[in-house]
Structures are given as structure tokens and as C-alpha cells.
Design an enzyme around this catalytic site. Structure first.
Site, PDB file in Angstrom:
ATOM      1  N   HIS A 180       0.836  -1.198   0.000  1.00 41.59           N
ATOM      2  CA  HIS A 180       0.000   0.000   0.000  1.00 41.59           C
ATOM      3  C   HIS A 180       0.875   1.253   0.000  1.00 41.59           C
ATOM      4  CE1 HIS A 180      -2.860   2.936   1.953  1.00 41.59           C
ATOM      5  NE2 HIS A 180      -3.574   2.491   0.932  1.00 41.59           N
ATOM      6  N   ASP A 191      -6.187   1.742  -2.149  1.00 36.21           N
ATOM      7  CA  ASP A 191      -6.885   1.471  -0.895  1.00 36.21           C
ATOM      8  C   ASP A 191      -7.738   0.209  -0.983  1.00 36.21           C
ATOM      9  OD1 ASP A 191      -5.696   3.780   0.049  1.00 36.21           O
ATOM     10  OD2 ASP A 191      -7.550   4.946   0.156  1.00 36.21           O
TER      11      ASP A 191
END
EC number: 3.1.1.4
Length: 144
Positions: free
Chosen positions: A70, A121
């Protein structure tokens, strides 16, 4: 700790200005969609070497690797010309998404930067939902 301060400031700023939630809060919502009943900031902030603001070292497990991926995705987002540092950066740019059951879908109406951040996300939230949570890695600093 830095992440919690940032989250508190974003909450205060969002509440005071009446603007829509920022990407950080939307990321929280995505995690809650894929892991119903979770408390993302309490559970994941400070987990392993990469969950929370910043990151270094070797991920301690697959969940921590989700956070590392991420972070790398946000780094790629910041390289897009459509993601300017002040306005459209990954930490503050809001985007549109929906949650149905435990499935997150990014809106096709998102602009390039919003779409990229939303997908970062979404993929992380899905990754979190498929990895075991090891309490011994929260908080952790000796391995990083």
C-alpha cells in the site's frame, strides 16, 4: 504515534470545514467493508513495520506486506502528474467508492488520481481481509 496525530488533525479539519471525508477516512471505511466490525486505526496503525505512517525494514508477515505494498502504491500515485502534492495527494484526496456486503468497488467517475488512490486502498483492504492478524506484531519496533 505520528499517524494518530495526523488522523486527529484530519478529523478536526474535516469536521470544522464540513468537507467530504479524506482518503484516509475512506480507506478506513473500505477496511470496515472488507472486515466488518473492525476498528482499522486501532488494529492496524503501528502493526508490523509498515502499517501506519512511514515504514522500514522487512515486513514481519503477510499482513505487514499488505501495508508495504500500500505504501508503494501511494508512492506510485505521487508520481502521477494528476496527483499534485498539495491538492490531490494520496493522504487527502477524496474519491468515490461503494461497499456491497464485503465487496468494495471504486467508482468509474473518479478522475485519474482519485481512481489510482481508490484502487490502492481497495487492494489493501482486500489484502488485509485475507491475512491473519498476529497480536504479537502490534505494536512492534524491534524488528524494523
Amino acid at each position: 504515534m505520528k499517524f494518530l496525530v495526523l488522523a486527529a488533525l484530519l478529523t478536526a479539519g474535516t469536521a470544522a470545514s464540513g468537507v467530504s471525508p479524506t482518503a484516509l477516512w475512506q480507506f478506513r471505511g473500505m477496511i470496515q467493508c472488507t472486515i466488518p466490525g473492525s476498528s482499522p486505526y486501532l488494529e492496524f496503525n503501528g502493526y508490523g513495520c509498515y502499517c501506519g505512517l512511514g515504514g522500514s525494514g522487512t515486513p514481519v508477515d503477510e499482513l505487514d506486506r499488505c501495508c508495504q505494498t500500500h505504501d508503494q502504491c501511494y508512492t506510485q500515485a505521487k508520481k502521477l502528474s494528476s496527483c499534485s502534492f498539495l491538492v490531490d495527494n494520496p493522504y487527502t484526496n477524496s474519491y468515490s467508492y461503494s461497499c456491497s456486503g464485503t465487496t468494495v468497488t471504486c467508482s468509474s467517475k473518479n478522475k485519474e488520481c482519485e481512481a489510482f488512490i481508490c484502487d490502492c486502498d481497495r487492494k489493501a483492504a482486500i489484502c488485509f481481509s485475507k491475512r491473519p492478524y498476529n497480536k504479537e506484531y502490534k505494536p512492534i519496533s524491534k524488528y524494523c
